[in-house]
Design an enzyme around this catalytic site. Structure first.
Site, PDB file in Angstrom:
ATOM      1  N   ASP A   9       7.260 -34.838  26.212  1.00  0.00           N
ATOM      2  CA  ASP A   9       7.658 -33.542  26.747  1.00  0.00           C
ATOM      3  C   ASP A   9       8.986 -33.802  27.474  1.00  0.00           C
ATOM      4  O   ASP A   9       9.288 -34.944  27.829  1.00  0.00           O
ATOM      5  CB  ASP A   9       6.580 -33.045  27.726  1.00  0.00           C
ATOM      6  N   ASP A  11      10.637 -31.606  30.249  1.00  0.00           N
ATOM      7  CA  ASP A  11      10.705 -31.280  31.674  1.00  0.00           C
ATOM      8  C   ASP A  11       9.588 -31.953  32.456  1.00  0.00           C
ATOM      9  O   ASP A  11       8.412 -31.790  32.134  1.00  0.00           O
ATOM     10  CB  ASP A  11      10.641 -29.759  31.848  1.00  0.00           C
TER      11      ASP A  11
END
Length: 218
Positions: A9, A11
Site C-alpha cells: 500500500d 499511504d
C-alpha cells in the site's frame, strides 16, 4: 508456496500523505463555516473521497445536492494535489529505502496496491516509480478495499499467484483485502488495531526482508 512478490500500500507504508488530506479537508470545512479536528480526521483514513465528504458534511450539519458535493470533492482534490506536488524524496518514510534495497537483493517482484488515483504522481514526486514492477492504482480498479481486487490485480500483473504474495498494509480495510485475496499480510502499525494481520510491525524500518520471508514461508 514460496514467496515471490511483495505488494505495498502507498499511504502510511511508503509515504504519509494523511497530513495533506487533513489540510485540504480542513480548508474545505472552514470555507463551509465549520472546522474538523485531527481526531475527527482519523475517521477519514482509508475512506473514499465521496464517503469522507459525506462524513464531513454530516459533522457540519450540512445537506447538499450531489452536484454541489461533486464540485466540493473536486476542489478538495485540487488543494490536495497542490500540496502533494511539493513532495520530495524527504517524504519517504524512515526505513523504506533500506527495505527496498533488501527486496531487490532477494530477487523479489514488487507491486503497488493503492486505491488512490494520485499514486503515480506521488511516486514520481518522491522518486520511487522505478521501485515497482507493477503499479495498481485507483484508475485500474472498480472496487475499493476491503475488496481484494487491488492486490489480486497486482499479483496477476506480476505473473504470480496470490499465495506467493506478501501484502504490506497500514489500514484495517487493507489488511482485510489482503487476507481475502489469499495473501500473507504484514500490518504496519499497532497489533491492537491490525488484528487480522499475520505479522505486525510499527514501520518498514522495524522489519527485515529475511524476517518477513521466514514468517511467510513457514
Amino acid at each position: 508456496m514460496l514467496t515471490k512478490a511483495f505488494l505495498f500500500d502507498l499511504d502510511g507504508v511508503i509515504v504519509d500523505t494523511a497530513i495533506y488530506h487533513y489540510q485540504a479537508w480542513k480548508r474545505l470545512a472552514n470555507e463551509l463555516g465549520f472546522d474538523i479536528s485531527e481526531e475527527f480526521n482519523e475517521r477519514l483514513k482509508g475512506v473514499s473521497r465521496t464517503e469522507s465528504l459525506d462524513l464531513i458534511l454530516e459533522h457540519g450539519g450540512l445537506s447538499l445536492p450531489d452536484e454541489k458535493k461533486t464540485e466540493l470533492a473536486t476542489q478538495k482534490n485540487e488543494w490536495y494535489l497542490e500540496l502533494v506536488s511539493r513532495m520530495t524524496s524527504d517524504d519517504i518514510l524512515p526505513g523504506v529505502a533500506t527495505f527496498f534495497a533488501q527486496v531487490r537483493k532477494a530477487g523479489l517482484r514488487t507491486a503497488l496496491g493503492s486505491v488512490s488515483k494520485n499514486a503515480p504522481l506521488i511516486l514520481e514526486r518522491v522518486g520511487m516509480t522505478d521501485a515497482f514492477d507493477a503499479i495498481i492504482d485507483g484508475t485500474k480498479i472498480s472496487k475499493g478495499k476491503p475488496d481484494p481486487e487491488v492486490f489480486t490485480k497486482g499479483a496477476a500483473e506480476l505473473g504470480v499467484s496470490p499465495s506467493e504474495c506478501v501484502v504490506f498494509e497500514d489500514a484495517v480495510a487493507g489488511v482485510e483485502a489482503g487476507k481475502r485475496g489469499g495473501m500473507f499480510v504484514v500490518g504496519i502499525g499497532s497489533p491492537d488495531v491490525l488484528t487480522q494481520a499475520d505479522l505486525v510491525a510499527p514501520s518498514l524500518e522495524a522489519l527485515t526482508v529475511e524476517e518477513v520471508l521466514a514468517k511467510s514461508n513457514a
